[in-house]
Motif scaffolding. Structure first.
Motif, mmCIF file in Angstrom:
data_model
loop_
_atom_site.group_PDB
_atom_site.id
_atom_site.type_symbol
_atom_site.label_atom_id
_atom_site.label_comp_id
_atom_site.label_asym_id
_atom_site.label_seq_id
_atom_site.Cartn_x
_atom_site.Cartn_y
_atom_site.Cartn_z
ATOM 1 N N TRP A 1 40.968 38.592 49.469
ATOM 2 C CA TRP A 1 41.963 38.447 50.533
ATOM 3 C C TRP A 1 41.286 38.185 51.875
ATOM 4 O O TRP A 1 41.759 37.369 52.668
ATOM 5 C CB TRP A 1 42.840 39.693 50.619
ATOM 6 N N ALA A 2 40.192 38.866 52.135
ATOM 7 C CA ALA A 2 39.528 38.760 53.443
ATOM 8 C C ALA A 2 39.083 37.330 53.724
ATOM 9 O O ALA A 2 39.324 36.805 54.814
ATOM 10 C CB ALA A 2 38.333 39.711 53.502
ATOM 11 N N PHE A 3 38.426 36.677 52.754
ATOM 12 C CA PHE A 3 37.929 35.324 53.005
ATOM 13 C C PHE A 3 38.724 34.256 52.255
ATOM 14 O O PHE A 3 38.358 33.078 52.257
ATOM 15 C CB PHE A 3 36.444 35.192 52.660
ATOM 16 N N GLY A 4 39.831 34.635 51.639
ATOM 17 C CA GLY A 4 40.626 33.676 50.877
ATOM 18 C C GLY A 4 41.346 32.687 51.777
ATOM 19 O O GLY A 4 42.161 33.071 52.611
ATOM 20 N N VAL A 5 41.050 31.408 51.598
ATOM 21 C CA VAL A 5 41.647 30.377 52.442
ATOM 22 C C VAL A 5 43.159 30.375 52.313
ATOM 23 O O VAL A 5 43.880 30.099 53.279
ATOM 24 C CB VAL A 5 41.058 28.994 52.086
ATOM 25 N N PRO B 1 36.014 28.782 42.108
ATOM 26 C CA PRO B 1 35.525 30.046 41.543
ATOM 27 C C PRO B 1 36.630 31.097 41.402
ATOM 28 O O PRO B 1 36.692 31.804 40.384
ATOM 29 C CB PRO B 1 34.454 30.486 42.549
ATOM 30 N N ILE B 2 37.502 31.199 42.400
ATOM 31 C CA ILE B 2 38.596 32.165 42.321
ATOM 32 C C ILE B 2 39.608 31.726 41.271
ATOM 33 O O ILE B 2 40.166 32.552 40.534
ATOM 34 C CB ILE B 2 39.276 32.329 43.695
ATOM 35 N N LEU B 3 39.827 30.422 41.163
ATOM 36 C CA LEU B 3 40.756 29.911 40.154
ATOM 37 C C LEU B 3 40.248 30.209 38.750
ATOM 38 O O LEU B 3 41.024 30.616 37.873
ATOM 39 C CB LEU B 3 40.939 28.408 40.350
ATOM 40 N N ILE C 1 47.501 37.205 42.721
ATOM 41 C CA ILE C 1 46.484 36.263 42.248
ATOM 42 C C ILE C 1 45.090 36.853 42.438
ATOM 43 O O ILE C 1 44.239 36.784 41.537
ATOM 44 C CB ILE C 1 46.602 34.924 43.008
ATOM 45 N N TYR C 2 44.843 37.433 43.609
ATOM 46 C CA TYR C 2 43.521 37.993 43.893
ATOM 47 C C TYR C 2 43.225 39.208 43.021
ATOM 48 O O TYR C 2 42.077 39.410 42.603
ATOM 49 C CB TYR C 2 43.415 38.352 45.369
ATOM 50 N N MET C 3 44.230 40.017 42.729
ATOM 51 C CA MET C 3 44.004 41.166 41.851
ATOM 52 C C MET C 3 43.683 40.705 40.440
ATOM 53 O O MET C 3 42.776 41.246 39.791
ATOM 54 C CB MET C 3 45.243 42.068 41.836
ATOM 55 N N VAL C 4 44.417 39.698 39.953
ATOM 56 C CA VAL C 4 44.133 39.175 38.614
ATOM 57 C C VAL C 4 42.750 38.533 38.579
ATOM 58 O O VAL C 4 41.996 38.702 37.609
ATOM 59 C CB VAL C 4 45.214 38.153 38.201
ATOM 60 N N ALA C 5 42.388 37.809 39.640
ATOM 61 C CA ALA C 5 41.048 37.220 39.707
ATOM 62 C C ALA C 5 39.977 38.302 39.720
ATOM 63 O O ALA C 5 38.911 38.135 39.100
ATOM 64 C CB ALA C 5 40.929 36.342 40.952
ATOM 65 N N ALA C 6 40.246 39.404 40.412
ATOM 66 C CA ALA C 6 39.296 40.519 40.420
ATOM 67 C C ALA C 6 39.157 41.121 39.027
ATOM 68 O O ALA C 6 38.049 41.508 38.606
ATOM 69 C CB ALA C 6 39.751 41.584 41.420
ATOM 70 N N VAL C 7 40.259 41.210 38.291
ATOM 71 C CA VAL C 7 40.194 41.652 36.890
ATOM 72 C C VAL C 7 39.325 40.686 36.088
ATOM 73 O O VAL C 7 38.517 41.108 35.236
ATOM 74 C CB VAL C 7 41.608 41.735 36.286
ATOM 75 N N GLY C 8 39.451 39.392 36.362
ATOM 76 C CA GLY C 8 38.624 38.399 35.672
ATOM 77 C C GLY C 8 37.151 38.588 35.943
ATOM 78 O O GLY C 8 36.315 38.497 35.026
#
Length: 560
Positions: free
Chosen positions: A153-157, A321-323, A378-385
């Motif tokens: 979230w902090a650096f997410g465009v 990378p986040i995707l 989305i960011y939480m799911v990506a963090a799970v990934g």
């Protein structure tokens, strides 16, 4: 016979078993989690505040300015399709900036533009959203996942983009996540801690009241209730609320909403909202998507903007990378229920994704800023990934020496943390809406021109007109608020403004001197005039960004 205390302890142990993977790094980070949260929040703030006034105000933002001016006159019935909270914060921010500019700012040569002052509340709350994301993700998925999600979230465009404009979605997301977390904490209290439960239910109600006081999307309160219905009764952490708890929850919600949105009690507000929702105030229709014009009205559901609108957005606008991490996390949360530590978190993510994408894909009216409520998920799911990949790597490198494990951790951080941050800093600022990933092939302003440009360059084009237009010239555009605001700033109030999409607009009368064209402002009502102007009149000025014209000025009347 088991005592209540014994049952409470066993519930706590069942809900929070020892984690499988506890590296020294994460243990050190968790011991400094307050300092870490402050650091990530400051990082988020810095990325959001950087060159905040690089883009001029949009039509939506100038409407906030005009509403603030009405507020100063005691009129709170302007722009009432949106609640008051955003405008109250903007009013406080601009007044503070004005006071600063007249005193210390003038002496130090550090004045604050009105664009920056107007957007500052969202920058602040957008950065502070790091905290509820960290708290909620940690509570549902573990500390490691919470840290990664908060960094995303902090650096997410995709988050920075909408935190830098004056729209209500940023405040909404902050209070939504805070409400989710407080409600979760109330459920986590021991059954004997009645006072603690009541306190957190009251806090959750207040947060949800502020959420609805930010944007009229109350259905997220229902989604929260649905989640705990799906969880099912559990004496440990999903006990039914007592009447007193319900009372404090709803009383706090209603009182907080009323305290910050008292204009809702005005009959004039309801008349305006009825006219707005009936589309009586709408003069144009359509949304350009990949050079094709689609209907973008709620009434056209499900035949409005195409169902793949938000999926396309994720595919071309989220850093790769986040995707990739998101896709891996998506497989993980739908592949199995998860162990006891994360089962509830996986269910939360599954439910939120399903109940976001299905209705939002069907609804006829779509704008990218609506996706801000999706991005924390989305960011939480990506963090799970990311954590899923880490568990696989840890299992592989565990028999090896520690340097191999450190190398794997460093590679993971480089790919999924540092690379997206680098992409944001180097390719997305100060115009995050223009960013596309490799799948988007740098097609700036092609996929979603309205949201990507968001009236970018209009300020510069209007400055050109203020400097070159003859007295009493007439300007046609689709942004009358922006034109009026900047003509006032540039001391050209003699120039007149017309709206191209209005039925009475006629380009052939000879009374139009200049036309402002914006790719993101093509509608069914103006597309004929739009293309006619492009092909028959000379281009006088263009505001270009990364080689693409965001705003163009065409001269209709011949110059002297």
């Amino acid at each position: 016979m088991q005592t209540v205390e014994r049952l409470e302890v066993s519930c706590a142990e069942l809900q929070h078993p020892t984690e499988e993977i506890r590296t020294g790094l994460f243990q050190k980070l968790e011991s400094k989690k307050i300092l870490l949260a402050i650091f990530i929040t400051l990082l988020a703030f810095g990325l959001r505040v950087y060159k905040l006034d690089a883009a001029g105000l949009s039509e939506d933002e100038t409407n906030k300015v005009f509403a603030m001016r009405a507020y100063e006159r005691g009129d709170f019935t302007v722009n009432t399709e949106h609640p008051m909270l955003m405008k109250l914060l903007c009013l406080a921010s601009t007044r503070t900036a004005s006071l600063w500019n007249q005193t210390a700012g003038k002496q130090l040569g550090l004045t604050i533009s009105e664009e920056s002052a107007l957007r500052f509340p969202n920058v602040l709350f957008g950065a502070l959203t790091v905290i509820p994301i960290l708290l909620l993700a940690t509570a549902l998925l573990g500390f490691e996942t919470g840290i990664i999600a908060s960094l995303f979230w902090a650096f997410g465009v995709n988050a920075i983009w909408f935190n830098r404009i004056t729209k209500e979605d940023t405040l909404f997301v902050f209070f939504m996540l805070l409400g989710f977390y407080f409600y979760h904490q109330a459920k986590e209290r021991l059954s004997s801690d009645i006072a603690g439960q009541e306190k957190f239910y009251a806090l959750a109600g207040a947060a949800f009241g502020m959420m609805v006081g930010s944007k009229y999307f109350p259905h997220y309160i229902g989604l929260n209730a649905l989640f705990y219905t799906l969880v099912g009764y559990n004496r440990c952490n999903n006990r039914p609320l007592t009447g007193r708890m319900w009372g404090k929850y709803f009383a706090s919600l209603v009182l907080t909403f009323a305290a910050f949105n008292w204009a809702i009690f005005s009959p004039q507000t309801w008349r305006y909202i009825r006219a707005y929702t009936s589309e009586d105030l709408l003069t144009h229709h359509g949304y350009a998507l990949m050079d094709k014009l689609f209907s973008n009205d709620m009434a056209d559901m499900p035949l409005g903007n195409p169902w793949y609108f938000y999926l396309l957005y994720l595919a071309v606008k989220v850093p790769l990378p986040i995707l990739v991490a998101f896709v891996i996390g998506l497989i993980e949360i739908f592949r199995h229920r998860g162990d006891a530590r994360v089962a509830r978190g996986y269910l939360f993510l599954r439910m939120m994704l399903i109940f976001w994408f299905i209705p939002m894909s069907v609804i006829g009216s779509k704008f990218l800023r609506y996706s801000l409520t999706l991005m924390p998920i989305i960011y939480m799911v990506a963090a799970v990934g990311v954590m899923t990949i880490w568990r696989l790597l840890h299992r592989y490198f565990k028999p090896l020496q520690p340097p191999a494990t450190y190398f794997a951790a460093g590679a993971l951080a480089l790919i999924f943390i540092l690379t997206p941050a680098f992409l944001t800093i180097n390719y997305a600022l100060p115009y995050p809406g223009l960013y596309t990933n490799r799948l988007g092939k740098n097609h700036i302003g092609y996929f979603f021109p309205h949201d990507e440009f968001y009236d970018l360059g209009a300020r510069e084009s209007i400055r050109y007109l203020a400097e070159h237009a003859p007295p009493n010239a007439t300007i046609a555009s689709e942004i009358p608020g922006v034109v009026a605001y900047y003509l006032e700033r540039f001391n050209r109030r003699d120039l007149r403004s017309k709206i191209m999409s209005q039925p009475q607009f006629d380009l052939t009368t000879g009374k139009i001197d200049y036309v402002i064209l914006q790719k993101g402002r093509i509608y069914f009502e103006n597309q004929t005039n739009f293309h006619f102007v492009e092909t028959h009149f000379p281009l006088a000025q263009a505001s270009r960004y990364q080689g693409v014209a965001a705003t163009e000025v065409y001269q209709i009347s011949p110059s002297d």
